[in-house]
Scaffold this motif. Structure first.
Motif, PDB file in Angstrom:
ATOM      1  N   ILE A 392       0.820  -1.071  -0.074  1.00  0.00           N
ATOM      2  CA  ILE A 392      -0.020   0.105   0.072  1.00  0.00           C
ATOM      3  C   ILE A 392       0.833   1.295   0.097  1.00  0.00           C
ATOM      4  CG2 ILE A 392      -1.822   1.120   1.499  1.00  0.00           C
ATOM      5  CD1 ILE A 392      -2.307  -1.592   2.674  1.00  0.00           C
ATOM      6  N   ILE A 393       0.628   2.274  -0.844  1.00  0.00           N
ATOM      7  CA  ILE A 393       1.408   3.390  -1.051  1.00  0.00           C
ATOM      8  C   ILE A 393       1.023   4.401  -0.160  1.00  0.00           C
ATOM      9  CG2 ILE A 393       2.702   2.791  -2.979  1.00  0.00           C
ATOM     10  CD1 ILE A 393       0.545   5.054  -4.046  1.00  0.00           C
ATOM     11  N   PRO A 394       1.923   5.188   0.567  1.00  0.00           N
ATOM     12  CA  PRO A 394       1.463   6.365   1.207  1.00  0.00           C
ATOM     13  C   PRO A 394       1.346   7.663   0.064  1.00  0.00           C
ATOM     14  CG  PRO A 394       3.781   5.969   1.757  1.00  0.00           C
ATOM     15  CD  PRO A 394       3.360   4.982   0.938  1.00  0.00           C
ATOM     16  N   ILE A 395       0.391   8.194   0.194  1.00  0.00           N
ATOM     17  CA  ILE A 395       0.133   9.551  -0.637  1.00  0.00           C
ATOM     18  C   ILE A 395      -0.008  10.527   0.378  1.00  0.00           C
ATOM     19  CG2 ILE A 395      -1.212  10.869  -2.223  1.00  0.00           C
ATOM     20  CD1 ILE A 395      -2.364   8.112  -3.510  1.00  0.00           C
ATOM     21  N   ILE A 396       0.991  11.678   0.427  1.00  0.00           N
ATOM     22  CA  ILE A 396       0.894  12.723   1.401  1.00  0.00           C
ATOM     23  C   ILE A 396       0.637  13.997   0.947  1.00  0.00           C
ATOM     24  CG2 ILE A 396       2.307  13.934   3.063  1.00  0.00           C
ATOM     25  CD1 ILE A 396       1.974  10.813   3.704  1.00  0.00           C
ATOM     26  N   MET A 397      -0.545  14.655   1.301  1.00  0.00           N
ATOM     27  CA  MET A 397      -0.906  16.044   0.873  1.00  0.00           C
ATOM     28  C   MET A 397      -0.846  17.012   1.464  1.00  0.00           C
ATOM     29  SD  MET A 397      -4.310  15.192  -1.565  1.00  0.00           S
ATOM     30  CE  MET A 397      -4.061  14.189  -2.983  1.00  0.00           C
ATOM     31  N   LEU A 398      -0.472  18.207   1.363  1.00  0.00           N
ATOM     32  CA  LEU A 398      -0.866  19.267   2.184  1.00  0.00           C
ATOM     33  C   LEU A 398      -1.797  20.111   1.353  1.00  0.00           C
ATOM     34  CD1 LEU A 398       2.894  20.875   2.870  1.00  0.00           C
ATOM     35  CD2 LEU A 398       1.552  19.357   4.264  1.00  0.00           C
ATOM     36  N   THR A 399      -2.895  20.635   2.210  1.00  0.00           N
ATOM     37  CA  THR A 399      -3.933  21.559   1.426  1.00  0.00           C
ATOM     38  C   THR A 399      -3.503  22.834   1.709  1.00  0.00           C
ATOM     39  OG1 THR A 399      -5.315  21.457   3.319  1.00  0.00           O
ATOM     40  CG2 THR A 399      -5.221  19.645   2.139  1.00  0.00           C
ATOM     41  N   HIS A 400      -4.363  23.837   1.052  1.00  0.00           N
ATOM     42  CA  HIS A 400      -4.511  25.092   1.434  1.00  0.00           C
ATOM     43  C   HIS A 400      -5.657  25.082   2.478  1.00  0.00           C
ATOM     44  CE1 HIS A 400      -2.100  26.695  -1.847  1.00  0.00           C
ATOM     45  NE2 HIS A 400      -2.662  26.136  -2.741  1.00  0.00           N
ATOM     46  N   GLU A 401      -5.739  26.522   3.085  1.00  0.00           N
ATOM     47  CA  GLU A 401      -6.642  26.602   4.261  1.00  0.00           C
ATOM     48  C   GLU A 401      -8.045  25.847   3.628  1.00  0.00           C
ATOM     49  OE1 GLU A 401      -6.374  29.973   6.890  1.00  0.00           O
ATOM     50  OE2 GLU A 401      -8.249  30.184   6.124  1.00  0.00           O
ATOM     51  N   ALA A 402      -8.672  25.010   4.585  1.00  0.00           N
ATOM     52  CA  ALA A 402     -10.082  24.768   4.445  1.00  0.00           C
ATOM     53  C   ALA A 402     -10.775  24.501   5.657  1.00  0.00           C
ATOM     54  CB  ALA A 402      -9.888  23.246   3.952  1.00  0.00           C
ATOM     55  N   ARG A 403     -12.190  24.630   5.547  1.00  0.00           N
ATOM     56  CA  ARG A 403     -12.925  24.368   6.733  1.00  0.00           C
ATOM     57  C   ARG A 403     -12.958  23.056   7.301  1.00  0.00           C
ATOM     58  NH1 ARG A 403     -18.754  23.489   6.491  1.00  0.00           N
ATOM     59  NH2 ARG A 403     -19.697  24.325   8.314  1.00  0.00           N
ATOM     60  N   GLU A 404     -13.003  22.879   8.598  1.00  0.00           N
ATOM     61  CA  GLU A 404     -12.719  21.542   9.231  1.00  0.00           C
ATOM     62  C   GLU A 404     -13.869  20.639   8.837  1.00  0.00           C
ATOM     63  OE1 GLU A 404     -10.633  20.521  11.700  1.00  0.00           O
ATOM     64  OE2 GLU A 404     -11.584  18.970  12.437  1.00  0.00           O
ATOM     65  N   LYS A 405     -15.212  21.055   8.913  1.00  0.00           N
ATOM     66  CA  LYS A 405     -16.293  20.258   8.622  1.00  0.00           C
ATOM     67  C   LYS A 405     -16.008  19.683   7.104  1.00  0.00           C
ATOM     68  CE  LYS A 405     -20.692  18.759   9.300  1.00  0.00           C
ATOM     69  NZ  LYS A 405     -21.001  18.232   8.360  1.00  0.00           N
ATOM     70  N   ASP A 406     -15.455  20.650   6.336  1.00  0.00           N
ATOM     71  CA  ASP A 406     -15.479  20.057   4.857  1.00  0.00           C
ATOM     72  C   ASP A 406     -14.383  19.018   4.743  1.00  0.00           C
ATOM     73  OD1 ASP A 406     -17.228  21.842   3.917  1.00  0.00           O
ATOM     74  OD2 ASP A 406     -15.892  23.496   3.343  1.00  0.00           O
ATOM     75  N   MET A 407     -13.290  19.266   5.518  1.00  0.00           N
ATOM     76  CA  MET A 407     -12.081  18.292   5.577  1.00  0.00           C
ATOM     77  C   MET A 407     -12.599  16.920   6.101  1.00  0.00           C
ATOM     78  SD  MET A 407      -9.300  17.049   4.754  1.00  0.00           S
ATOM     79  CE  MET A 407      -8.154  18.236   4.387  1.00  0.00           C
ATOM     80  N   GLN A 408     -13.493  16.892   7.262  1.00  0.00           N
ATOM     81  CA  GLN A 408     -13.836  15.751   7.862  1.00  0.00           C
ATOM     82  C   GLN A 408     -14.937  15.151   6.955  1.00  0.00           C
ATOM     83  OE1 GLN A 408     -12.978  14.474  10.691  1.00  0.00           O
ATOM     84  NE2 GLN A 408     -12.391  16.093  12.170  1.00  0.00           N
ATOM     85  N   ASP A 409     -15.886  15.826   6.286  1.00  0.00           N
ATOM     86  CA  ASP A 409     -16.598  15.211   5.314  1.00  0.00           C
ATOM     87  C   ASP A 409     -15.999  14.448   4.161  1.00  0.00           C
ATOM     88  OD1 ASP A 409     -18.491  15.610   7.092  1.00  0.00           O
ATOM     89  OD2 ASP A 409     -19.638  17.442   5.924  1.00  0.00           O
ATOM     90  N   ALA A 410     -15.078  15.219   3.588  1.00  0.00           N
ATOM     91  CA  ALA A 410     -14.361  14.648   2.371  1.00  0.00           C
ATOM     92  C   ALA A 410     -13.680  13.443   2.705  1.00  0.00           C
ATOM     93  CB  ALA A 410     -13.606  15.769   2.077  1.00  0.00           C
ATOM     94  N   LEU A 411     -12.994  13.544   3.721  1.00  0.00           N
ATOM     95  CA  LEU A 411     -12.243  12.382   4.268  1.00  0.00           C
ATOM     96  C   LEU A 411     -13.204  11.001   4.494  1.00  0.00           C
ATOM     97  CD1 LEU A 411      -9.498  13.719   6.838  1.00  0.00           C
ATOM     98  CD2 LEU A 411      -9.378  12.912   4.428  1.00  0.00           C
ATOM     99  N   LYS A 412     -14.117  11.341   5.042  1.00  0.00           N
ATOM    100  CA  LYS A 412     -15.158  10.267   5.269  1.00  0.00           C
ATOM    101  C   LYS A 412     -15.494   9.661   3.958  1.00  0.00           C
ATOM    102  CE  LYS A 412     -17.938  11.630   9.143  1.00  0.00           C
ATOM    103  NZ  LYS A 412     -18.829  12.793   9.497  1.00  0.00           N
ATOM    104  N   LYS A 413     -15.788  10.261   2.848  1.00  0.00           N
ATOM    105  CA  LYS A 413     -15.999   9.947   1.684  1.00  0.00           C
ATOM    106  C   LYS A 413     -14.852   9.163   1.071  1.00  0.00           C
ATOM    107  CE  LYS A 413     -19.943  11.614  -0.207  1.00  0.00           C
ATOM    108  NZ  LYS A 413     -20.476  12.550  -1.390  1.00  0.00           N
ATOM    109  N   ILE A 414     -13.776   9.880   1.029  1.00  0.00           N
ATOM    110  CA  ILE A 414     -12.424   9.233   0.674  1.00  0.00           C
ATOM    111  C   ILE A 414     -12.080   7.829   1.100  1.00  0.00           C
ATOM    112  CG2 ILE A 414      -9.860   9.506   0.549  1.00  0.00           C
ATOM    113  CD1 ILE A 414     -10.622  12.587  -0.036  1.00  0.00           C
ATOM    114  N   ASN A 415     -12.196   7.717   2.457  1.00  0.00           N
ATOM    115  CA  ASN A 415     -12.295   6.417   3.456  1.00  0.00           C
ATOM    116  C   ASN A 415     -12.992   5.269   2.932  1.00  0.00           C
ATOM    117  OD1 ASN A 415      -9.979   7.627   4.791  1.00  0.00           O
ATOM    118  ND2 ASN A 415     -11.241   8.227   6.676  1.00  0.00           N
ATOM    119  N   ARG A 416     -14.033   5.698   2.192  1.00  0.00           N
ATOM    120  CA  ARG A 416     -14.965   4.696   1.798  1.00  0.00           C
ATOM    121  C   ARG A 416     -14.572   4.193   0.358  1.00  0.00           C
ATOM    122  NH1 ARG A 416     -19.540   7.294   4.744  1.00  0.00           N
ATOM    123  NH2 ARG A 416     -20.032   8.697   2.862  1.00  0.00           N
ATOM    124  N   LEU A 417     -13.591   4.695  -0.299  1.00  0.00           N
ATOM    125  CA  LEU A 417     -13.270   4.102  -1.452  1.00  0.00           C
ATOM    126  C   LEU A 417     -12.403   2.880  -1.336  1.00  0.00           C
ATOM    127  CD1 LEU A 417     -11.431   7.783  -2.970  1.00  0.00           C
ATOM    128  CD2 LEU A 417     -13.842   6.542  -3.541  1.00  0.00           C
TER     129      LEU A 417
END
Ligand code: HSE
Length: 431
Positions: A392-417
């Motif tokens: 399994i490969i690590p993908i490391i990202m840095l983001t620009h400023e974002a809203r916590e709730k948006d990040m949490q929701d996006a990660l929930k979706k990504i984690n389901r992939l």
């Protein structure tokens, strides 16, 4: 004029025995320096058998708390047992029987400080607590007295020596989390219950005290967003370093007009940030205020001597009042109206470091980027390591400023992939 001040100490543990030792050994030094005779009258602990590195005249030791609280000659009670009960009852009883109190008890002050200060006010007595935050660093006096003319806009602090020690050992020595915690416990830095340190709660207690002093707002502990360092992996520390960042457990309070943002969590700091070089058990507090501008306070934040130094400064502060000006109530501050709202964690904006554990297949990166984009999250850099067969490969990202709730929701979706193999880890960044 009475120049002798009688002191009773409750709690003869690591900090207590250092305070006792210094009061006995430096009595003459204090007298010459201040004209005040600090007389240690009585020391109380439920365990009088354990060996300490100070010897105390036998008649000075007791197991009976009431012998300290009720003794008419005692002027100052020093509470060093920690925890909420029975420390709270001891402090309140002491105030009711006319004693001033010195305490290092951050948990009690953060959780139930209102009751304590109410009693102090009613009894016209003082409760001082320099040792409750950042060990030997005089940050309580600095905010309350040194910078009293200022309006504060932010406080960023490394407030827990144990966590900072663990993160430093993990990043510079490659020590495991467990081994570093054990070292911190052996050195006497950690709380009796070290989960308070590593889960971020001790930092939250200290941040709550500093925020009250700086912003006049008592934020209930359950309104402070708290994350500890227990899920930080050595790999994330390594990847963060490759990107030019250091992982620190930060306590953060920022004011936006009448709104206060208050949180404790692991944070990525650029390696050139002053706080990044604060290592081991050192604490540092970065304060931004309108008149003094940016100030940094730095020093040993845990350990018996720095903490004893802070306790003694409070004892002396009270002794000055008792000997030279009678009692005063100057430190019992009422809650002020400066802040009327605590920002919800969901609305906090930050940059993020995210570690995805993915299968290396066409379209994986694009899918992650697309989902982040759907939540208004913009990527500022990406690192993907070369694949080794079947890994399994690590993908490391840095983001620009974002809203916590948006990040949490996006990660929930990504984690389901299907292509994401572990829960994605993220750490917020601070400039
Ligand atoms: N356990 C605390 C720390 C001690 O590690 O910072 C000082 O409050």
């Amino acid at each position: 004029m009475k120049n002798r001040v009688n002191i009773g100490i409750i709690g003869f543990g690591t900090i207590g025995s250092s305070v006792v030792k210094l009061l006995l050994e430096r009595r003459r030094f204090f007298r010459e320096r201040t004209g005040i005779d600090l007389n240690l009258s009585i020391v109380c602990d439920k365990d009088l058998k354990s060996k300490r590195d100070v010897s105390v005249p036998k008649g000075m030791l007791t197991k009976d708390v009431d012998r300290v609280i009720s003794a008419p000659e005692i002027d100052i009670v020093v509470e060093l047992i920690g925890g909420i009960h029975p420390a709270k009852e001891i402090i309140i009883k002491s105030l009711c029987s006319g004693k001033h109190v010195v305490t290092a008890n951050k948990y009690l002050l953060a959780a139930e400080g209102d009751d304590v200060f109410k009693q102090a006010k009613e009894n016209k007595r003082q409760v001082l607590f320099e040792a409750s935050v950042a060990g030997g660093v005089p940050i309580v006096k600095a905010i309350r007295e040194g910078m009293v003319a200022n309006t504060f806009s932010s406080i960023l602090g490394i407030l827990n020596g144990t966590s900072n020690y663990i993160l430093s050992q993990m990043s510079t020595e490659g020590t495991s989390f467990k081994a570093a915690l054990k070292e911190a416990q052996q050195k006497g830095y950690a709380e009796k219950d070290p989960s308070l340190d590593i889960r971020g709660l001790d930092s939250a207690h200290k941040l709550s005290i500093l925020s009250f002093l700086a912003f006049g707002k008592r934020v209930p502990l359950n309104e402070i967003h708290v994350e500890g360092i227990e899920n930080i992996s050595p790999l994330d520390i390594k990847y963060a370093a490759e990107l030019g960042y250091v992982v620190k457990l930060l306590a953060i309070a920022k004011r936006y007009g009448k709104e206060l943002e208050i949180r404790v969590h692991p944070t990525l700091l650029p390696s050139e940030n002053l706080l990044s070089s604060v290592s081991g058990i050192y604490n540092a507090i970065f304060v931004d205020a309108d008149l003094v501008g940016k100030q940094v306070f730095y020093g040993e934040g845990a350990g018996k001597l720095p903490t004893a130094s802070a306790v003694l400064s409070d004892i002396m502060g009270l002794a000055y009042t008792i000997v030279y000006c009678n009692e005063s109530n100057k430190y019992v501050a009422p809650e002020r109206a400066e802040i009327d709202k605590v920002r919800k964690m969901d609305d906090v904006r930050a940059r993020y470091y995210v570690h995805f554990s993915a299968i290396d297949k066409p379209g994986v990166l694009a899918r992650i980027a697309d989902l982040l984009g759907q939540y208004n999250i913009s990527i500022s850099s990406v690192v993907q390591k070369e694949r080794r067969a079947g890994q399994i490969i690590p993908i490391i990202m840095l983001t620009h400023e974002a809203r916590e709730k948006d990040m949490q929701d996006a990660l929930k979706k990504i984690n389901r992939l299907k292509t994401i193999k572990r829960k994605s880890a993220f750490i917020r960044l601070e400039k």
